[in-house]
Enzyme design. Sequence first.
Site, PDB file in Angstrom:
ATOM      1  CE1 TYR B 293      35.048 107.970 -14.985  1.00 42.51           C
ATOM      2  CE2 TYR B 293      34.797 105.614 -14.714  1.00 42.51           C
ATOM      3  CZ  TYR B 293      35.602 106.736 -14.746  1.00 42.51           C
ATOM      4  OH  TYR B 293      36.943 106.619 -14.531  1.00 42.51           O
ATOM      5  CE1 TYR B 344      38.901 104.989 -16.884  1.00 47.13           C
ATOM      6  CE2 TYR B 344      41.200 105.570 -17.079  1.00 47.13           C
ATOM      7  CZ  TYR B 344      40.142 105.145 -16.319  1.00 47.13           C
ATOM      8  OH  TYR B 344      40.335 104.854 -14.994  1.00 47.13           O
TER       9      TYR B 344
END
Lengths: 165, 394
Positions: B293, B344
Amino acid sequence: MTNSTGHIETTESYLPEGLAIPVAETDGLSAPYRAGLRDNRLLIQRCVACRNWQFGPEWICHKCHSFDVGWEEVPAEGVIYSWERAWHPVHPALKEAGPYLVVVVEVPQAGGVRLLGNLLGDPLVDVPIGAQVEGVFEHHRDSDPPYTLLQWRLLTDHSGDIGGS
Amino acid sequence: MMSERSLRGQVAIAGVGETRYYKHGESPHPEFRLVLMAILEACRDAGIDPRDIDGFCSYSNDRNIPARLASALGTKRLRTSLMQWGGGGGGCCAAIANAAAAIRSGQADCVVVFRGLAQGQFGRYGRAAPARTVEGEPSYEVPYGVLSPAQRFAMKARRYMHENSVGHEALRSIAMAAYHHAQSNPRAVRYGKPLDEETYDNSRWIVEPFRLFDCCMENDGAAAAVLIPAERARDFPNKPVYILGAAAGADYRAAATSHNAPNYASATFATVATDLYASARVSPADVGSVQSYENFTGGVMMALAEHGFFKPEETSDFLRLDNLLAPHGKLPLNTSGGNLAECYMHGFELIIEATRQVRGTAINQVPRNDVALVIGGPMVFPVSNLMLGSEATL
């Protein structure tokens, strides 16, 4: 300027006005810290039972679980632990403010607890991690409610020109 | 010593789905509808009737509550509704683990894990909401101009780079790997927008040491995965993808206020990575691809070190672009483009990409695809991670 008790204070604000005003929680946890700053004093939590330093403040000592956590005054002196230079404004008040410097400062005389602040002076300086800094109490006495921030400047910089040019 | 109790091989991902990914504010659909679309797509992929879902699981205070989803979908019997504590993408892998735990313990049979974001409808993260006063943790940051996630995390990365003599090239490699992989991924929001060294180096500072391309996008969309018990995994059309292990949490006083975490130069995985490898019974050398991430590239840098792919002092040597590229780099990283260049979706797109890698159907497929690692949002608390594996690993 340095006042009669040896503390450095200023009424010149490093960042423009308009950011949220720091206040103690409704439960009062950080009230002694906030009141201390307004009085040119840096107060850090210290456990009465086991003498452990702790910051940010908490209702319990994380070492011995005593609820008898007091406050002790320490000199506003520290060492730069990390830093950042902010360019992109994320708040309307900061639109013309950048770049500005933020430092994480370790306070050796309070067990190495860390405080956040701005590094006063030239915002484009190459910030030296490990350098010694001294605290500057930045008063906002006309604010509602009034408050004081603890800012920092490099110890070698004794120009007295607080807040930069 | 690690307990014998483990999720290893007990639960499988049967289906994954996502909506089209949009630039923030550009979704033509409201967030709730996006979530429904992603759930239906995951069920279609799994070959499961959406009415047979009996559990919903999410993270980061997702606004689309299970009771409403269940009513909208005509869920016959709602049995489990789970929310992982914590903000950002720290909980993306934990949401999978929580769903798997519910299935393993007999509390549900078919759980959908999901995340939806429509920032045009609900506002952005990278812009602070003006407020008159501030208390608690932000009261130590906001008055000094530390408001956004980038500003709150930059000093962790800076400290790590200082301690380990890491230059900006390491961060640039992470950004360029994501962009490189996105160029072959038509789903990616940054598809058709390649990134070269010069463009990165000339991009504006957000907050040093992060430039524009070190920071994630903000997007609209939704993504979902359908989990089922392992004993049913072969009843569905896709190659089963098993959960080998999962972990969540934070090390000692990681969330101490005013930047007082003892282990400061950290992505918060010191204990969580150890737990994951122990529960999955694999080592870093077994991992064929990593989806890590990227809220900010600096978090990826520290997370990869904490997961044992290199020692901190080897950071600059390891984080070179060719090491991070699929198919043949040492450690193919963010092979669909990740948060920087695909979408995202708070890390859920990473879970979907890891699933496709294990299936062998990824756009930038790696040959070593029996074990795939997902690392959730770094530097927050709690964080989480997830190891997926093929049947061959059981």
